[in-house]
Design a protein around this motif. Structure first.
Motif, mmCIF file in Angstrom:
data_model
loop_
_atom_site.group_PDB
_atom_site.id
_atom_site.type_symbol
_atom_site.label_atom_id
_atom_site.label_comp_id
_atom_site.label_asym_id
_atom_site.label_seq_id
_atom_site.Cartn_x
_atom_site.Cartn_y
_atom_site.Cartn_z
ATOM 1 N N ARG A 268 30.240 -3.075 -38.259
ATOM 2 C CA ARG A 268 31.214 -3.430 -39.295
ATOM 3 C C ARG A 268 31.091 -4.921 -39.585
ATOM 4 N N ILE A 269 31.214 -5.287 -40.834
ATOM 5 C CA ILE A 269 31.302 -6.699 -41.192
ATOM 6 C C ILE A 269 32.795 -7.008 -41.263
ATOM 7 N N VAL A 270 33.249 -7.896 -40.390
ATOM 8 C CA VAL A 270 34.687 -8.107 -40.241
ATOM 9 C C VAL A 270 35.057 -9.583 -40.383
ATOM 10 N N ALA A 271 36.310 -9.792 -40.702
ATOM 11 C CA ALA A 271 36.903 -11.127 -40.652
ATOM 12 C C ALA A 271 37.742 -11.193 -39.373
ATOM 13 N N ALA A 272 37.562 -12.269 -38.624
ATOM 14 C CA ALA A 272 38.273 -12.404 -37.351
ATOM 15 C C ALA A 272 38.826 -13.818 -37.209
ATOM 16 N N ILE A 273 39.933 -13.916 -36.491
ATOM 17 C CA ILE A 273 40.580 -15.209 -36.237
ATOM 18 C C ILE A 273 41.010 -15.250 -34.775
ATOM 19 N N PRO A 274 41.380 -16.404 -34.258
ATOM 20 C CA PRO A 274 41.865 -16.476 -32.873
ATOM 21 C C PRO A 274 43.067 -15.571 -32.646
ATOM 22 N N GLU A 275 43.128 -14.969 -31.464
ATOM 23 C CA GLU A 275 44.191 -14.023 -31.135
ATOM 24 C C GLU A 275 45.582 -14.617 -31.284
ATOM 25 N N SER A 276 45.725 -15.908 -31.032
ATOM 26 C CA SER A 276 47.050 -16.540 -31.050
ATOM 27 C C SER A 276 47.498 -16.972 -32.439
ATOM 28 N N VAL A 277 46.656 -16.748 -33.440
ATOM 29 C CA VAL A 277 46.943 -17.234 -34.796
ATOM 30 C C VAL A 277 47.451 -16.094 -35.673
ATOM 31 N N ASP A 278 48.445 -16.380 -36.505
ATOM 32 C CA ASP A 278 48.964 -15.412 -37.466
ATOM 33 C C ASP A 278 48.172 -15.542 -38.774
ATOM 34 N N THR B 107 29.907 -6.675 -36.154
ATOM 35 C CA THR B 107 30.261 -6.270 -34.801
ATOM 36 C C THR B 107 30.064 -4.771 -34.660
ATOM 37 N N SER B 108 29.602 -4.344 -33.489
ATOM 38 C CA SER B 108 29.452 -2.910 -33.238
ATOM 39 C C SER B 108 30.594 -2.395 -32.365
ATOM 40 N N THR B 109 30.874 -3.090 -31.269
ATOM 41 C CA THR B 109 31.940 -2.663 -30.360
ATOM 42 C C THR B 109 33.142 -3.604 -30.372
ATOM 43 N N GLY B 110 32.951 -4.810 -30.874
ATOM 44 C CA GLY B 110 34.027 -5.791 -30.856
ATOM 45 C C GLY B 110 34.140 -6.541 -29.546
ATOM 46 N N SER B 111 33.256 -6.226 -28.588
ATOM 47 C CA SER B 111 33.360 -6.845 -27.259
ATOM 48 C C SER B 111 33.110 -8.350 -27.292
ATOM 49 N N SER B 112 32.177 -8.792 -28.129
ATOM 50 C CA SER B 112 31.893 -10.227 -28.222
ATOM 51 C C SER B 112 33.082 -10.975 -28.815
ATOM 52 N N LEU B 113 33.729 -10.364 -29.782
ATOM 53 C CA LEU B 113 34.918 -10.991 -30.371
ATOM 54 C C LEU B 113 36.020 -11.105 -29.327
ATOM 55 N N LYS B 114 36.248 -10.017 -28.576
ATOM 56 C CA LYS B 114 37.295 -10.038 -27.555
ATOM 57 C C LYS B 114 36.990 -11.067 -26.475
ATOM 58 N N ALA B 115 35.709 -11.180 -26.111
ATOM 59 C CA ALA B 115 35.321 -12.145 -25.086
ATOM 60 C C ALA B 115 35.606 -13.567 -25.532
ATOM 61 N N ASN B 116 35.581 -13.795 -26.839
ATOM 62 C CA ASN B 116 35.858 -15.126 -27.375
ATOM 63 C C ASN B 116 37.281 -15.240 -27.907
ATOM 64 N N ARG B 117 38.119 -14.274 -27.523
ATOM 65 C CA ARG B 117 39.548 -14.273 -27.869
ATOM 66 C C ARG B 117 39.784 -14.326 -29.377
ATOM 67 N N LEU B 118 39.012 -13.494 -30.066
ATOM 68 C CA LEU B 118 39.172 -13.361 -31.509
ATOM 69 C C LEU B 118 39.641 -11.952 -31.830
ATOM 70 N N LYS B 119 40.425 -11.812 -32.878
ATOM 71 C CA LYS B 119 40.919 -10.500 -33.302
ATOM 72 C C LYS B 119 40.480 -10.226 -34.735
ATOM 73 N N ILE B 120 40.218 -8.961 -35.019
ATOM 74 C CA ILE B 120 39.798 -8.548 -36.349
ATOM 75 C C ILE B 120 41.025 -8.434 -37.251
ATOM 76 N N VAL B 121 40.936 -9.050 -38.431
ATOM 77 C CA VAL B 121 42.048 -8.984 -39.388
ATOM 78 C C VAL B 121 41.668 -8.226 -40.658
ATOM 79 N N ASP B 122 40.375 -7.966 -40.846
ATOM 80 C CA ASP B 122 39.963 -7.211 -42.029
ATOM 81 C C ASP B 122 38.525 -6.723 -41.828
#
Length: 290
Positions: free
Chosen positions: A94-104, A162-177
């Protein structure tokens, strides 16, 4: 007929397509420090290029066939200038937009932001669609490190695959779109598809690829069964059309062959035993052509 010019993308796509070609019966060998694999097919010519430019080369008729992720076709804006032949389903992302987990997210886009990405055109369209005040910062891989929940972060939003999202989670990023989904596909140039001989060869390759991919999902089961249990067994076994039945030597029963999905085997085998099947054998398939 002149040779069909085929582009192979370096990296992950190359490995998947190499295996598929091998299963079809097309062998390729890439000598060290070269970009032109040798092959056992006299009518095919291969070249290895970066995955990002496969679709551009096809759109400009510099080759006849290529294997590319759908994401790069759309990133290059050539989806109407090439012809998709088939979706292999490999390397789904998936081609996703991601931001830090602590950010709204809603608060974040109230102010101008910088977007770190390899996908400049997809990101630009996303910025326009979302009406975000965004500046695109071009990266060359390992983009997660550019987006941090700090004031001095280089970027505030990441757009990446991202395929599994594991790299994003490891870097404390969350998918927003999610901008789009992508997988490895076979594309052809418009000019190649206008040439009857080339089009025929391309469609023959498609047929072979489909046969191999279909076989990967199936197995053949062969079993013996007594005469009085044949009807019940045949009615119960799945098959592509109908099972093949032949008498055993000495009129002692029947041999039954059928093709089923691999996923059906764990529940099917106990059922076959209950129905009287014996000497059950399972075979892998190389190609399946209906």
């Amino acid at each position: 007929m002149e040779k069909l010019k085929i582009l192979l993308a370096k990296g992950r796509i190359y490995e998947s397509v190499y295996e598929l070609l091998s299963d079809v019966g097309i062998s390729i060998h890439l000598p060290d420090r070269t970009y032109f694999p040798t092959t056992n097919q006299d009518d095919l010519a291969f070249q290895v290029v970066k995955p990002q430019i496969v679709s551009n080369l096809l759109a400009n008729n510099k080759a006849d066939v290529g294997f590319s992720g759908k994401d790069w076709v759309y990133e290059n804006g050539v989806e109407d200038s090439v012809e998709e032949i088939m979706d292999f389903g490999f390397d789904g992302v998936r081609i996703v937009a991601a931001i830090p987990e602590s950010v709204d997210f809603d608060n974040l886009i109230k102010s101008p932001v910088t977007i770190a990405t390899e996908y400049q055109n997809l990101s630009r369209k996303w910025v326009e669609d979302k009406k975000v005040q965004g500046t695109i910062f071009r990266t060359w891989g390992t983009s997660e490190g550019f987006v941090q929940p700090t004031e001095d972060s280089i970027a505030q939003i990441l757009i990446d695959n991202t395929s599994t999202g594991s790299s994003l989670k490891a870097n404390r990023l969350k998918i927003v779109d999610t901008l789009m989904t992508s997988s490895t596909r076979m594309y052809a140039s418009k000019e190649a598809m206008k040439d009857p001989a080339k089009k025929q060869k391309i469609m023959e390759l498609k047929m072979l690829f489909e046969a191999v991919l279909d076989a990967r999902d199936k197995v053949m089961l062969e079993m013996n069964v007594a005469k009085d249990k044949l009807d019940g067994l045949v009615k119960a076994v799945p098959s592509m059309k109908s099972p093949t039945v032949s008498p055993l030597f000495g009129d002692s029963g029947y041999a039954v062959k059928t093709v089923c999905k691999k996923s059906e085997v764990p529940t099917l085998l106990p059922k076959l035993k209950e129905l009287g099947a014996t000497d059950i054998l399972e075979y892998a398939l190389r190609k399946v052509q209906a």
